[in-house]
Motif scaffolding. Structure first.
Motif, PDB file in Angstrom:
ATOM      1  N   ALA A  65       0.786  -1.242  -0.091  1.00 41.96           N
ATOM      2  CA  ALA A  65      -0.087   0.101  -0.005  1.00 41.96           C
ATOM      3  C   ALA A  65       0.851   1.256   0.028  1.00 41.96           C
ATOM      4  N   ASN A 163      -3.522   3.151  -7.107  1.00 42.27           N
ATOM      5  CA  ASN A 163      -3.596   1.890  -6.544  1.00 42.27           C
ATOM      6  C   ASN A 163      -2.615   0.762  -7.341  1.00 42.27           C
ATOM      7  N   SER A 192      -7.199   4.874   5.958  1.00 43.06           N
ATOM      8  CA  SER A 192      -7.335   3.648   5.347  1.00 43.06           C
ATOM      9  C   SER A 192      -7.348   3.474   3.895  1.00 43.06           C
ATOM     10  N   SER A 193      -7.832   2.486   3.343  1.00 47.57           N
ATOM     11  CA  SER A 193      -7.994   2.214   2.075  1.00 47.57           C
ATOM     12  C   SER A 193      -9.029   3.315   1.278  1.00 47.57           C
ATOM     13  N   GLN A 196      -6.967   6.176   0.853  1.00 46.89           N
ATOM     14  CA  GLN A 196      -5.992   5.977  -0.383  1.00 46.89           C
ATOM     15  C   GLN A 196      -6.678   6.052  -1.628  1.00 46.89           C
ATOM     16  N   SER A 198      -9.722   3.560  -2.677  1.00 47.77           N
ATOM     17  CA  SER A 198     -10.223   2.370  -3.446  1.00 47.77           C
ATOM     18  C   SER A 198     -11.577   2.748  -4.066  1.00 47.77           C
ATOM     19  N   GLY A 225      -4.186   1.282   2.280  1.00 55.54           N
ATOM     20  CA  GLY A 225      -5.223   0.311   2.495  1.00 55.54           C
ATOM     21  C   GLY A 225      -4.767  -0.794   3.279  1.00 55.54           C
ATOM     22  N   ASN A 253     -10.020   0.175   9.821  1.00 53.47           N
ATOM     23  CA  ASN A 253      -9.048  -1.000   9.894  1.00 53.47           C
ATOM     24  C   ASN A 253      -8.507  -1.591  11.118  1.00 53.47           C
ATOM     25  N   HIS A 378     -16.386  -0.375   0.694  1.00 57.47           N
ATOM     26  CA  HIS A 378     -15.577   0.865   0.022  1.00 57.47           C
ATOM     27  C   HIS A 378     -16.290   1.631  -0.992  1.00 57.47           C
TER      28      HIS A 378
END
Length: 405
Positions: A65, A163, A192-193, A196, A198, A225, A253, A378
């Motif tokens: 990640a 990603n 978290s993702s 990021q 997602s 992530g 997470n 997500h």
């Protein structure tokens, strides 16, 4: 006697000049959003955690990640009409899951989206989530090309895929390049993702990137992530990173990994915030609790992939914990929100620059009805846009904690 001006000759000279590509070394001066730029045998690899922190986090998921350059972009001034970037991406192939699209590169000119491109070539990382294995197959480099740019002085940004790990090999233009002026206020964000990006449409349309653009700030995105786990090395990396504004989005997470119980969670949050304050004692600091996620509102983790609909191209997630385990201290999102509110209220009595935002103000019950989470975990591209716009309005505008004063 002065010679008459020859417009035709000038045009010929300009065309000849532009026919010869200008190769500009890629240096940290041209790169924003990364904490480190590693020189490898196969190009320059941007990192969002420094080497010493990576050495303390021996986790394959986090390593993958942090090397995916969410929020990382090349920024420069130029009159070029063509920009080319040679890259070596690492594509991810999840066994049993639908194929992932190639990572996108966004080109922005003076802040406006001017093009998108992708490269199908690169290494391939095959991940078997059921078996817990991963294997890399080497592949060739690719070239991203953006032609037809306006022939005037401008600021160009090339946003790298949020990603997919990307090594930078060469930057070519048809006019010289120079570093852009120093950025304005820097916003350092960890999450978290979802942070990021997602399921976002592209790297410059993740919710933090959208919020940063609306707020007029420079983003450093430490959204990892599966990696927003209150790791001390992440807190120390943030402590040592220059920033004018800091936010941490905590919860999903920790619940999804079934990482800790309530007894450990509160002190871990205090410790994380203590470390941030060592390097940023009076910087505006915002704690953001989780957005609505029905599978974990009152059901503990772990989060596990659900392959029951993978044949139809859909991968979902489910909560594998037992709600009754809350009595033993297992965490759910509602428990996390309550504890974060308690911790922030306790600290805010002596820290006037500490703030809390309930994530359900960014995405709540009404939003779920209109824009459900496609995989139960997500947000999709439209929801990223909504979250980014709301964050900007609540945090950067009016009396928000990051508003200019």
């Amino acid at each position: 006697m002065a010679r008459p001006h020859d417009d035709a000759r000038d045009d010929r000279d300009l065309r000849q000049h532009r026919a010869t590509p200008v190769t500009t070394p890629i240096t940290a001066e041209l790169l924003r959003g990364a904490l480190e730029l590693e020189t490898t045998e196969r190009g320059l690899l941007p990192h969002r955690l420094p080497a010493w922190a990576r050495a303390q986090g021996a986790d394959g998921q986090l390593a993958m990640a942090e090397a995916q350059p969410s929020g990382v972009r090349l920024v420069f001034r130029t009159r070029a009409t063509v920009v080319e970037l040679d890259t070596l991406a690492t594509k991810m192939d999840y066994v049993g899951a639908p194929p992932r699209p190639d990572g996108l590169y966004d080109l922005r000119v003076d802040g406006e989206l001017a093009g998108r491109a992708s490269a199908s070539d690169g290494d391939v990382l095959t991940i078997d989530m059921a078996a817990g294995t991963a294997e890399t197959r080497p592949g060739p480099a690719g070239t991203i090309r953006f032609p037809g740019l306006p022939a005037r002085a401008k600021t160009v940004e090339v946003w790298l895929p949020h990603n997919e790990s990307t090594r930078l090999l060469a930057l070519r233009t048809d006019a010289p390049v120079e570093a852009a002026p120093a950025p304005g206020r820097v916003w350092l964000h960890h999450g978290s993702s979802i942070s990021q990006g997602s399921n976002a449409e592209s790297p410059s349309t993740t919710w933090p990137a959208l919020a940063a653009a609306l707020g007029g700030v420079e983003l450093v995105n430490l959204g990892f992530g599966g990696g927003a786990l209150l790791d001390p090395f992440t807190a120390r990396a943030m402590r040592d990173t220059p920033a004018d504004l800091i936010s941490v989005k905590i919860g999903i997470n920790v619940v999804g990994a079934d990482l800790m119980r309530l007894r450990a969670f509160g002190p871990a949050v205090h410790g994380f915030l203590d470390t941030l304050r060592e390097g940023h004692p009076t910087t505006p600091l915002l704690v953001v609790s989780p957005i609505l996620c029905p599978i974990h509102e009152d059901t503990p983790g772990p989060s596990l992939p659900d392959f029951s609909e993978v044949g139809a191209g859909r991968l979902r997630f489910r909560a594998a914990g037992d709600p009754a385990e809350r009595a033993a201290g297992k965490l759910t999102l509602n428990v996390v929100r309550e504890e974060l509110a308690r911790v922030v209220a306790t600290r805010a009595a002596e820290d006037a620059h500490l703030h809390l935002l309930d994530g359900r103000e960014l995405y709540g019950e009404a939003d779920l009805a209109e824009l459900p989470l496609p995989d139960e975990l997500h947000p999709d591209a439209a929801t990223h846009r909504r979250i980014g716009e709301r964050f900007a309005r609540l945090v950067f505008d009016g009396d928000g904690p990051f508003a200019r004063r």
